[in-house]
Design an enzyme around this catalytic site. Structure first.
Site, mmCIF file in Angstrom:
data_model
loop_
_atom_site.group_PDB
_atom_site.id
_atom_site.type_symbol
_atom_site.label_atom_id
_atom_site.label_comp_id
_atom_site.label_asym_id
_atom_site.label_seq_id
_atom_site.Cartn_x
_atom_site.Cartn_y
_atom_site.Cartn_z
ATOM 1 C CG ASN A 115 -0.383 0.694 2.404
ATOM 2 O OD1 ASN A 115 -0.474 1.920 2.530
ATOM 3 N ND2 ASN A 115 0.249 -0.068 3.299
ATOM 4 C CG PHE A 119 -0.460 9.392 6.824
ATOM 5 C CD1 PHE A 119 -0.343 8.032 7.042
ATOM 6 C CD2 PHE A 119 0.493 10.231 7.391
ATOM 7 C CE1 PHE A 119 0.705 7.510 7.786
ATOM 8 C CE2 PHE A 119 1.549 9.726 8.129
ATOM 9 C CZ PHE A 119 1.653 8.369 8.324
ATOM 10 C CB SER A 179 3.781 5.703 7.151
ATOM 11 O OG SER A 179 3.343 5.625 5.812
ATOM 12 C CG ASN A 181 3.043 4.478 1.782
ATOM 13 O OD1 ASN A 181 3.835 4.082 0.937
ATOM 14 N ND2 ASN A 181 2.303 3.658 2.517
ATOM 15 C CB THR A 182 4.205 10.530 4.873
ATOM 16 O OG1 THR A 182 2.820 10.182 4.848
ATOM 17 C CG2 THR A 182 4.346 12.019 5.143
ATOM 18 C CE LYS A 221 2.443 0.458 12.838
ATOM 19 N NZ LYS A 221 1.078 0.243 12.378
ATOM 20 C CG ASN A 250 4.175 1.255 9.498
ATOM 21 O OD1 ASN A 250 3.500 0.811 8.562
ATOM 22 N ND2 ASN A 250 3.913 2.409 10.077
#
Ligand SMILES: Cc1cc2nc3c(=O)[nH]c(=O)nc-3n(C[C@H](O)[C@H](O)[C@H](O)COP(=O)(O)O)c2cc1C
Length: 344
Positions: A115, A119, A179, A181-182, A221, A250
């Site tokens: 994925n 966010f 994450s 993805n940021t 996390k 994560n």
């Protein structure tokens, strides 16, 4: 077995024919409707399964990992499915749409997901309003992050904003710095950056605890893609600042486990069966380094009861699932809880 667990094998082939994100939207909607008509519900929580961690009483050790209910839309339904805790988010100060679609992919051959959601969320204030109305007895964690356009230099302000906003409704707060993805988010795991960020959050946590007359634990996390040196540095900071606990892990940016799959090179975080081992090793490493007063929530590739027990054996006090739920459905909840009960 709950009705939801019985229905999932029938629904799964239909859901797997849909685009993954569309299937997610449908499942969430179905869960809400089924819950509204009291069609889902597991046995009432028993004291025998309850555990005390972070000063909180969890109805059982199994939680829903962050990302499944990003907007806190159906925490009551997740509680009814049998989860002892539900982590909502990641939530950011301002609402944001996330990355362009498609951004969620299934790799069924490897029981994995990739994925790059980025966010997508309605903003912390909207989620807080929903959580004020919750009725579930499950513990609720609020996972917080920064907006995609907030530079790392001022990221602290985003986390502080979310901590303050969520303090009154959260049982615990999860600080997401892992994450993939940021852009740049994982740089916050650097020793100096994490010391500054967690230091500021600890200070604010103390102030809010005094103001609200209630102490809400703040957990961090972390990613699975950490070298031994990075793990040692992080553990040093967590011990220095006496963090309440960590969530490991994560999704991973590594692709070895799915090499050759046509979707393997899609950008984003990989989760599910390919991360089981590596996330368990990260848990084991942190358990050896962290003070005993900092419990670990173990997450990453729990696809069956035995995987959950391995994470507990490696030193996790609680466990969470996401991808396993996509592949196994709600039956996984009962299976994990039974396996944990047998483990004693
Ligand atoms: C589609 C998707 C979205 C996710 N979104 C978030 C998120 O917003 N915040 C977060 O901390 N973790 C997020 N995660 C990571 C999960 O919480 C979990 O740490 C990771 O997927 C490993 O567990 P699993 O193998 O059981 O899926 C997401 C995972 C997936 C698959």
């Amino acid at each position: 077995m709950t009705l939801a667990a019985k229905l999932y094998p029938i629904l799964k082939p239909l859901l797997f024919r849909m685009d993954a994100e569309r299937a997610h939207v449908w499942t969430t909607w179905l869960m809400r409707v089924a819950h509204a008509f009291r069609l889902i519900g597991s046995e009432a929580p028993t004291e025998a399964k309850a555990v005390d961690v972070f000063g909180l009483r969890f109805p059982n050790v199994l939680g829903l990992a962050a990302g499944m209910d990003k907007s806190a839309a159906c925490v009551d339904a997740w509680g009814a499915v049998g989860f002892g805790f539900v982590e909502v988010g990641t939530l950011t100060p301002r609402p944001q749409p996330g990355n362009p679609r498609p951004r969620l992919f299934r790799l069924p051959e490897q029981e994995a997901l990739i994925n790059r959601m980025g966010f997508n969320n309605p903003g912390i204030d909207a989620a807080v309003r929903r959580l004020e109305k919750r009725r579930t007895k499950a513990i609720v964690g609020v996972n917080i992050g920064k907006n995609f356009d907030t530079p790392n230099d001022t990221a602290q302000n985003d986390y502080l904003y979310c901590l303050k906003a969520a303090y009154s409704v959260a049982d615990y707060i999860a600080v997401n710095i892992s994450s993939p993805n940021t852009k740049g988010l994982r740089d916050l795991q650097g020793e100096d950056a994490i010391r500054r960020l967690v230091g500021a959050l600890r200070q604010e946590q103390g102030r809010l605890g005094f103001e609200h007359g209630r102490r809400v634990p703040v957990l961090v996390k972390i990613a699975p893609d950490l070298s031994e040196i990075q793990i040692e540095a992080l553990a040093r900071v967590f011990n220095e600042l006496a963090v309440d606990g960590i969530i490991a892990t994560n999704t991973t940016i590594a692709r070895e486990a799915v090499a050759g799959h046509p979707l393997a090179e899609q950008a984003g975080g990989l989760s599910g069966a390919p991360v089981t081992k590596c996330s368990t090793e990260v848990i084991r490493a942190f358990r050896e380094l962290l003070r005993p007063s900092s419990p670990i929530i173990g997450v990453g590739g729990i696809m069956c009861g035995a995987d959950a027990c391995e994470k507990l054996d490696a030193g996790a006090a609680l466990v969470q699932v996401y991808s396993g739920l996509v592949y196994r459905g709600p039956a996984l909840v009962g299976e994990v809880l039974d396996a944990v009960a047998r483990r004693g």
